[in-house]
Design a protein around this motif. Structure first.
Motif, PDB file in Angstrom:
ATOM      1  N   ALA A 244      33.971 -45.243  12.906  1.00  0.00           N
ATOM      2  CA  ALA A 244      34.049 -44.936  11.474  1.00  0.00           C
ATOM      3  C   ALA A 244      34.003 -46.196  10.626  1.00  0.00           C
ATOM      4  CB  ALA A 244      35.312 -44.147  11.176  1.00  0.00           C
ATOM      5  N   VAL A 245      34.533 -47.316  11.152  1.00  0.00           N
ATOM      6  CA  VAL A 245      34.549 -48.552  10.370  1.00  0.00           C
ATOM      7  C   VAL A 245      33.396 -49.487  10.724  1.00  0.00           C
ATOM      8  CG1 VAL A 245      37.047 -48.446  10.087  1.00  0.00           C
ATOM      9  CG2 VAL A 245      36.094 -49.774  11.974  1.00  0.00           C
ATOM     10  N   SER A 246      32.627 -49.144  11.758  1.00  0.00           N
ATOM     11  CA  SER A 246      31.549 -50.041  12.175  1.00  0.00           C
ATOM     12  C   SER A 246      30.156 -49.423  12.059  1.00  0.00           C
ATOM     13  CB  SER A 246      31.762 -50.498  13.627  1.00  0.00           C
ATOM     14  OG  SER A 246      31.751 -49.384  14.514  1.00  0.00           O
ATOM     15  N   GLY A 247      30.092 -48.101  11.870  1.00  0.00           N
ATOM     16  CA  GLY A 247      28.792 -47.447  11.798  1.00  0.00           C
ATOM     17  C   GLY A 247      28.108 -47.630  10.451  1.00  0.00           C
ATOM     18  N   ASP A 248      26.786 -47.601  10.461  1.00  0.00           N
ATOM     19  CA  ASP A 248      25.988 -47.688   9.231  1.00  0.00           C
ATOM     20  C   ASP A 248      24.743 -46.814   9.361  1.00  0.00           C
ATOM     21  OD1 ASP A 248      25.132 -48.449   6.712  1.00  0.00           O
ATOM     22  OD2 ASP A 248      24.138 -50.280   7.437  1.00  0.00           O
ATOM     23  N   PRO A 249      24.938 -45.499   9.572  1.00  0.00           N
ATOM     24  CA  PRO A 249      23.792 -44.602   9.728  1.00  0.00           C
ATOM     25  C   PRO A 249      23.266 -44.131   8.379  1.00  0.00           C
ATOM     26  CG  PRO A 249      25.797 -43.368  10.023  1.00  0.00           C
ATOM     27  CD  PRO A 249      26.211 -44.802   9.768  1.00  0.00           C
ATOM     28  N   ASP A 250      22.196 -43.329   8.432  1.00  0.00           N
ATOM     29  CA  ASP A 250      21.680 -42.689   7.223  1.00  0.00           C
ATOM     30  C   ASP A 250      22.691 -41.654   6.730  1.00  0.00           C
ATOM     31  OD1 ASP A 250      19.376 -44.182   7.416  1.00  0.00           O
ATOM     32  OD2 ASP A 250      18.307 -42.637   8.566  1.00  0.00           O
ATOM     33  N   ASP A 251      22.514 -41.247   5.460  1.00  0.00           N
ATOM     34  CA  ASP A 251      23.485 -40.341   4.866  1.00  0.00           C
ATOM     35  C   ASP A 251      23.523 -38.996   5.561  1.00  0.00           C
ATOM     36  OD1 ASP A 251      25.442 -39.973   2.658  1.00  0.00           O
ATOM     37  OD2 ASP A 251      24.099 -38.322   2.136  1.00  0.00           O
ATOM     38  N   ASP A 252      22.387 -38.539   6.112  1.00  0.00           N
ATOM     39  CA  ASP A 252      22.404 -37.245   6.786  1.00  0.00           C
ATOM     40  C   ASP A 252      23.277 -37.285   8.040  1.00  0.00           C
ATOM     41  OD1 ASP A 252      20.635 -38.925   8.071  1.00  0.00           O
ATOM     42  OD2 ASP A 252      19.235 -37.330   8.629  1.00  0.00           O
TER      43      ASP A 252
ATOM     44  N   CYS B   5      41.078 -53.871  18.293  1.00  0.00           N
ATOM     45  CA  CYS B   5      39.668 -53.492  18.344  1.00  0.00           C
ATOM     46  C   CYS B   5      39.066 -53.544  16.939  1.00  0.00           C
ATOM     47  CB  CYS B   5      39.510 -52.113  18.967  1.00  0.00           C
ATOM     48  SG  CYS B   5      40.497 -50.831  18.163  1.00  0.00           S
ATOM     49  N   ARG B   6      37.826 -53.091  16.832  1.00  0.00           N
ATOM     50  CA  ARG B   6      37.103 -53.178  15.568  1.00  0.00           C
ATOM     51  C   ARG B   6      37.846 -52.481  14.428  1.00  0.00           C
ATOM     52  NH1 ARG B   6      31.640 -53.788  13.920  1.00  0.00           N
ATOM     53  NH2 ARG B   6      31.701 -53.828  11.637  1.00  0.00           N
ATOM     54  N   PHE B   7      38.539 -51.418  14.719  1.00  0.00           N
ATOM     55  CA  PHE B   7      39.286 -50.690  13.705  1.00  0.00           C
ATOM     56  C   PHE B   7      40.323 -51.568  13.021  1.00  0.00           C
ATOM     57  CE2 PHE B   7      42.898 -47.788  12.639  1.00  0.00           C
ATOM     58  CZ  PHE B   7      42.252 -47.037  11.672  1.00  0.00           C
ATOM     59  N   HIS B   8      40.801 -52.618  13.715  1.00  0.00           N
ATOM     60  CA  HIS B   8      41.862 -53.474  13.207  1.00  0.00           C
ATOM     61  C   HIS B   8      41.359 -54.718  12.485  1.00  0.00           C
ATOM     62  CE1 HIS B   8      43.789 -51.428  16.802  1.00  0.00           C
ATOM     63  NE2 HIS B   8      44.480 -50.965  15.768  1.00  0.00           N
ATOM     64  N   VAL B   9      40.058 -54.877  12.355  1.00  0.00           N
ATOM     65  CA  VAL B   9      39.502 -56.083  11.731  1.00  0.00           C
ATOM     66  C   VAL B   9      39.791 -56.102  10.232  1.00  0.00           C
ATOM     67  CG1 VAL B   9      37.352 -57.258  11.114  1.00  0.00           C
ATOM     68  CG2 VAL B   9      37.713 -56.469  13.450  1.00  0.00           C
ATOM     69  N   GLY B  10      40.246 -57.266   9.769  1.00  0.00           N
ATOM     70  CA  GLY B  10      40.431 -57.463   8.337  1.00  0.00           C
ATOM     71  C   GLY B  10      39.250 -58.158   7.709  1.00  0.00           C
ATOM     72  N   GLY B  11      38.619 -59.043   8.460  1.00  0.00           N
ATOM     73  CA  GLY B  11      37.451 -59.766   7.977  1.00  0.00           C
ATOM     74  C   GLY B  11      37.105 -60.910   8.911  1.00  0.00           C
ATOM     75  N   ASN B  12      35.813 -61.178   9.026  1.00  0.00           N
ATOM     76  CA  ASN B  12      35.325 -62.304   9.827  1.00  0.00           C
ATOM     77  C   ASN B  12      35.783 -62.218  11.282  1.00  0.00           C
ATOM     78  OD1 ASN B  12      33.708 -64.599   9.963  1.00  0.00           O
ATOM     79  ND2 ASN B  12      35.427 -65.989   9.652  1.00  0.00           N
ATOM     80  N   GLY B  13      35.866 -61.008  11.800  1.00  0.00           N
ATOM     81  CA  GLY B  13      36.206 -60.812  13.210  1.00  0.00           C
ATOM     82  C   GLY B  13      37.669 -60.989  13.548  1.00  0.00           C
ATOM     83  N   ALA B  14      38.521 -61.201  12.551  1.00  0.00           N
ATOM     84  CA  ALA B  14      39.947 -61.420  12.801  1.00  0.00           C
ATOM     85  C   ALA B  14      40.739 -60.143  12.529  1.00  0.00           C
ATOM     86  CB  ALA B  14      40.477 -62.547  11.922  1.00  0.00           C
ATOM     87  N   VAL B  15      41.817 -59.969  13.263  1.00  0.00           N
ATOM     88  CA  VAL B  15      42.689 -58.818  13.046  1.00  0.00           C
ATOM     89  C   VAL B  15      43.290 -58.892  11.640  1.00  0.00           C
ATOM     90  CG1 VAL B  15      44.819 -57.695  13.814  1.00  0.00           C
ATOM     91  CG2 VAL B  15      43.207 -58.597  15.496  1.00  0.00           C
ATOM     92  N   HIS B  16      43.314 -57.775  10.952  1.00  0.00           N
ATOM     93  CA  HIS B  16      43.892 -57.696   9.606  1.00  0.00           C
ATOM     94  C   HIS B  16      45.340 -58.175   9.641  1.00  0.00           C
ATOM     95  CE1 HIS B  16      45.277 -56.114   5.799  1.00  0.00           C
ATOM     96  NE2 HIS B  16      44.041 -55.727   5.486  1.00  0.00           N
ATOM     97  N   GLY B  17      45.706 -59.020   8.689  1.00  0.00           N
ATOM     98  CA  GLY B  17      47.058 -59.560   8.674  1.00  0.00           C
ATOM     99  C   GLY B  17      48.140 -58.515   8.576  1.00  0.00           C
TER     100      GLY B  17
END
Length: 216
Positions: free
Chosen positions: A51-59, A121-133
């Motif tokens: 959900a936080v890493s996908g970038d599909p078409d709107d359909d 994991c990716r869900f926890h990223v805050g930015g630039n590949g780092a875990v959200h503070g």
């Protein structure tokens, strides 16, 4: 302040005669759900990552939304009160089976301290590949709650939680977190913890855990 060490014979009731009322908390017994729940939680964690890493078409988003809405309709009739569902009460599962908590597992649980292992994991990223503070205090708060429980002290609320960030915390890397009681003073338990990548300290935390009064 007093020394935090306790003999195995000590129990929460010695600190709090009203312990069985859990300070107003629901009584959280361990749950033993069937394998379907563990499979569901694993699938939901994967969905969170996508959900936080996908970038599909709107359909594709529309199709996914319809499926999630259908899943919500399946589960809606089974809403349970706090402390009854298996989420957060399944110690055999990463993160106790809670989607709120990072999926870490207990490796040590005794009166001298608590240790857990896992990875973000990716869900926890805050930015630039780092875990959200903000995720790191959540992990420490969970650990410190377990520390208080393992030390045989009554259910407590967090009075304060201070985190010092020493290094960037990476995702997809096996890490360890540990905590222990450093001192006690009446209703107060002072706790300390570290988040580690091998021998490297990524962050340190200290907190005050305060035993609840009846009705709190």
């Amino acid at each position: 302040m007093t020394d935090s060490s306790q003999s195995p014979s000590q129990s929460p009731q010695q600190f709090d005669p009203d312990y069985e009322h859990h300070g107003g908390f629901p009584e959280y017994g361990a749950a033993s759900p069937g394998p379907g729940f563990g499979r569901f939680v694993t699938a939901m964690r994967r969905l969170q990552d996508l959900a936080v890493s996908g970038d599909p078409d709107d359909d594709v988003w529309e199709n996914a939304a319809e499926r999630v809405e259908a899943l919500s309709a399946v589960l809606a009739p089974f809403h349970a009160a706090e402390g009854q569902g298996p989420a957060g009460r399944s110690p055999q599962l990463p993160g106790m089976g809670s989607l709120l908590l990072p999926p870490w597992t207990m490796s040590r649980f005794d009166s001298d301290g608590v240790e857990m292992g896992g990875q973000f994991c990716r869900f926890h990223v805050g930015g630039n590949g780092a875990v959200h503070g903000g995720v790191i205090p959540l992990l420490f708060d969970h650990v410190f709650g377990m520390v208080v429980h393992a030390a045989g002290r009554p259910i407590s609320r967090t009075g304060f939680l201070h985190v010092d960030y020493r290094k960037i915390t990476p995702i997809d890397t096996p890490l360890q977190v540990r905590g222990h009681v450093t001192a006690t003073e009446g209703r107060k338990a002072f706790v300390r913890g570290e988040l580690l990548d091998g021998d490297t300290v990524l962050s340190e935390a200290n907190a005050l855990m305060i035993r609840l009064l009846p009705g709190q």
